[in-house]
Design a protein around this motif. Structure first.
Motif, PDB file in Angstrom:
ATOM      1  N   ILE A 126      35.648   7.476  43.829  1.00  0.00           N
ATOM      2  CA  ILE A 126      36.551   6.840  44.801  1.00  0.00           C
ATOM      3  C   ILE A 126      36.984   7.855  45.862  1.00  0.00           C
ATOM      4  O   ILE A 126      36.996   7.554  47.054  1.00  0.00           O
ATOM      5  CB  ILE A 126      37.768   6.205  44.091  1.00  0.00           C
ATOM      6  N   LEU A 127      37.338   9.078  45.432  1.00  0.00           N
ATOM      7  CA  LEU A 127      37.715  10.129  46.390  1.00  0.00           C
ATOM      8  C   LEU A 127      36.573  10.440  47.347  1.00  0.00           C
ATOM      9  O   LEU A 127      36.782  10.589  48.554  1.00  0.00           O
ATOM     10  CB  LEU A 127      38.118  11.404  45.653  1.00  0.00           C
ATOM     11  N   LEU A 128      35.374  10.557  46.796  1.00  0.00           N
ATOM     12  CA  LEU A 128      34.216  10.843  47.644  1.00  0.00           C
ATOM     13  C   LEU A 128      34.011   9.729  48.667  1.00  0.00           C
ATOM     14  O   LEU A 128      33.791   9.998  49.850  1.00  0.00           O
ATOM     15  CB  LEU A 128      32.952  11.010  46.787  1.00  0.00           C
ATOM     16  N   GLU A 129      34.101   8.494  48.212  1.00  0.00           N
ATOM     17  CA  GLU A 129      33.840   7.344  49.084  1.00  0.00           C
ATOM     18  C   GLU A 129      34.915   7.150  50.155  1.00  0.00           C
ATOM     19  O   GLU A 129      34.601   6.853  51.305  1.00  0.00           O
ATOM     20  CB  GLU A 129      33.737   6.080  48.231  1.00  0.00           C
ATOM     21  N   THR A 130      36.176   7.335  49.781  1.00  0.00           N
ATOM     22  CA  THR A 130      37.259   6.973  50.699  1.00  0.00           C
ATOM     23  C   THR A 130      37.810   8.133  51.529  1.00  0.00           C
ATOM     24  O   THR A 130      38.277   7.920  52.643  1.00  0.00           O
ATOM     25  CB  THR A 130      38.430   6.340  49.929  1.00  0.00           C
ATOM     26  N   LYS A 131      37.777   9.350  50.992  1.00  0.00           N
ATOM     27  CA  LYS A 131      38.428  10.459  51.686  1.00  0.00           C
ATOM     28  C   LYS A 131      37.467  11.551  52.162  1.00  0.00           C
ATOM     29  O   LYS A 131      37.754  12.241  53.124  1.00  0.00           O
ATOM     30  CB  LYS A 131      39.493  11.085  50.784  1.00  0.00           C
ATOM     31  N   ILE A 132      36.359  11.735  51.478  1.00  0.00           N
ATOM     32  CA  ILE A 132      35.473  12.855  51.798  1.00  0.00           C
ATOM     33  C   ILE A 132      34.268  12.429  52.624  1.00  0.00           C
ATOM     34  O   ILE A 132      34.003  13.000  53.684  1.00  0.00           O
ATOM     35  CB  ILE A 132      35.049  13.579  50.500  1.00  0.00           C
ATOM     36  N   ASN A 133      33.541  11.424  52.172  1.00  0.00           N
ATOM     37  CA  ASN A 133      32.318  11.046  52.885  1.00  0.00           C
ATOM     38  C   ASN A 133      32.538  10.533  54.309  1.00  0.00           C
ATOM     39  O   ASN A 133      31.684  10.780  55.160  1.00  0.00           O
ATOM     40  CB  ASN A 133      31.487  10.065  52.053  1.00  0.00           C
ATOM     41  N   PRO A 134      33.631   9.853  54.607  1.00  0.00           N
ATOM     42  CA  PRO A 134      33.813   9.477  56.016  1.00  0.00           C
ATOM     43  C   PRO A 134      33.829  10.687  56.958  1.00  0.00           C
ATOM     44  O   PRO A 134      33.303  10.621  58.072  1.00  0.00           O
ATOM     45  CB  PRO A 134      35.160   8.749  56.017  1.00  0.00           C
ATOM     46  N   HIS A 177      28.984  14.167  60.629  1.00  0.00           N
ATOM     47  CA  HIS A 177      28.023  15.230  60.908  1.00  0.00           C
ATOM     48  C   HIS A 177      26.669  14.942  60.261  1.00  0.00           C
ATOM     49  O   HIS A 177      25.845  15.849  60.135  1.00  0.00           O
ATOM     50  CB  HIS A 177      28.557  16.574  60.415  1.00  0.00           C
ATOM     51  N   GLY A 178      26.477  13.704  59.826  1.00  0.00           N
ATOM     52  CA  GLY A 178      25.194  13.302  59.255  1.00  0.00           C
ATOM     53  C   GLY A 178      25.004  13.641  57.794  1.00  0.00           C
ATOM     54  O   GLY A 178      23.880  13.622  57.291  1.00  0.00           O
ATOM     55  N   GLY A 179      26.087  13.942  57.086  1.00  0.00           N
ATOM     56  CA  GLY A 179      25.977  14.321  55.685  1.00  0.00           C
ATOM     57  C   GLY A 179      26.554  13.291  54.748  1.00  0.00           C
ATOM     58  O   GLY A 179      27.168  12.314  55.148  1.00  0.00           O
ATOM     59  N   MET A 180      26.330  13.543  53.461  1.00  0.00           N
ATOM     60  CA  MET A 180      26.862  12.696  52.406  1.00  0.00           C
ATOM     61  C   MET A 180      26.969  13.549  51.148  1.00  0.00           C
ATOM     62  O   MET A 180      26.110  14.387  50.876  1.00  0.00           O
ATOM     63  CB  MET A 180      25.958  11.504  52.153  1.00  0.00           C
ATOM     64  N   ILE A 181      28.027  13.339  50.389  1.00  0.00           N
ATOM     65  CA  ILE A 181      28.234  14.069  49.143  1.00  0.00           C
ATOM     66  C   ILE A 181      28.363  13.046  48.023  1.00  0.00           C
ATOM     67  O   ILE A 181      29.144  12.100  48.122  1.00  0.00           O
ATOM     68  CB  ILE A 181      29.482  14.965  49.223  1.00  0.00           C
ATOM     69  N   GLU A 182      27.589  13.263  46.948  1.00  0.00           N
ATOM     70  CA  GLU A 182      27.582  12.329  45.826  1.00  0.00           C
ATOM     71  C   GLU A 182      27.908  13.051  44.527  1.00  0.00           C
ATOM     72  O   GLU A 182      27.609  14.228  44.366  1.00  0.00           O
ATOM     73  CB  GLU A 182      26.201  11.688  45.671  1.00  0.00           C
ATOM     74  N   PHE A 183      28.486  12.315  43.600  1.00  0.00           N
ATOM     75  CA  PHE A 183      28.736  12.829  42.257  1.00  0.00           C
ATOM     76  C   PHE A 183      27.402  13.115  41.578  1.00  0.00           C
ATOM     77  O   PHE A 183      26.478  12.323  41.649  1.00  0.00           O
ATOM     78  CB  PHE A 183      29.516  11.793  41.437  1.00  0.00           C
ATOM     79  N   ARG A 184      27.314  14.264  40.909  1.00  0.00           N
ATOM     80  CA  ARG A 184      26.103  14.605  40.166  1.00  0.00           C
ATOM     81  C   ARG A 184      26.407  14.757  38.682  1.00  0.00           C
ATOM     82  O   ARG A 184      25.771  14.152  37.844  1.00  0.00           O
ATOM     83  CB  ARG A 184      25.496  15.888  40.731  1.00  0.00           C
ATOM     84  N   GLU A 185      27.412  15.597  38.360  1.00  0.00           N
ATOM     85  CA  GLU A 185      27.695  15.872  36.952  1.00  0.00           C
ATOM     86  C   GLU A 185      29.097  16.436  36.800  1.00  0.00           C
ATOM     87  O   GLU A 185      29.606  17.114  37.681  1.00  0.00           O
ATOM     88  CB  GLU A 185      26.675  16.891  36.428  1.00  0.00           C
ATOM     89  N   ALA A 237      22.530  15.940  56.277  1.00  0.00           N
ATOM     90  CA  ALA A 237      22.753  17.189  57.005  1.00  0.00           C
ATOM     91  C   ALA A 237      23.586  18.195  56.215  1.00  0.00           C
ATOM     92  O   ALA A 237      23.611  19.371  56.559  1.00  0.00           O
ATOM     93  CB  ALA A 237      23.419  16.901  58.348  1.00  0.00           C
ATOM     94  N   CYS A 238      24.240  17.780  55.141  1.00  0.00           N
ATOM     95  CA  CYS A 238      24.984  18.721  54.295  1.00  0.00           C
ATOM     96  C   CYS A 238      24.035  19.637  53.534  1.00  0.00           C
ATOM     97  O   CYS A 238      24.356  20.784  53.254  1.00  0.00           O
ATOM     98  CB  CYS A 238      25.864  17.984  53.282  1.00  0.00           C
ATOM     99  N   SER A 239      22.864  19.111  53.201  1.00  0.00           N
ATOM    100  CA  SER A 239      21.904  19.887  52.431  1.00  0.00           C
ATOM    101  C   SER A 239      21.294  20.976  53.316  1.00  0.00           C
ATOM    102  O   SER A 239      20.636  20.694  54.302  1.00  0.00           O
ATOM    103  CB  SER A 239      20.807  18.972  51.887  1.00  0.00           C
TER     104      SER A 239
END
Length: 91
Positions: A12-20, A25-33, A48-50
């Motif tokens: 939820i934090l990633l979706e609502t506060k971080i990924n926007p 800048h063309g990036g996305m951060i996802e939960f991995r582990e 673009a984050c990678s």
């Protein structure tokens, strides 16, 4: 906090506060582990984050601080670059 609810809170934090923000800048951060034993959260850096030179700064100064603020069980955040990314990093 149970593992499933903790993971849900992270997503939820990633979706609502971080990924926007990183999406601008063309990036996305996802939960991995989530490693409960060490308190380490592993996030997958996409787009673009990678490979971006600034991704470590964003991860440590922005993402890690925010996540640790909302979820104190998390002690450390590590990023994993997308090895299949064909997007040119922002920087």
């Amino acid at each position: 906090m149970k593992n499933d609810s903790l993971i849900n809170e992270i997503e939820i934090l990633l979706e609502t506060k971080i990924n926007p923000s990183v999406a601008m800048h063309g990036g996305m951060i996802e939960f991995r582990e989530w490693d409960e034993n060490t308190g380490t959260l592993y996030l997958f850096l996409r787009g673009a984050c990678s490979g971006c030179a600034m991704s470590s700064v964003t991860l440590k100064q922005g993402v890690e601080g925010m996540i640790k603020h909302y979820i104190p069980e998390i002690k450390k955040v590590e990023g994993i670059d997308d090895p299949d990314s064909d997007v040119n990093p922002y920087y």
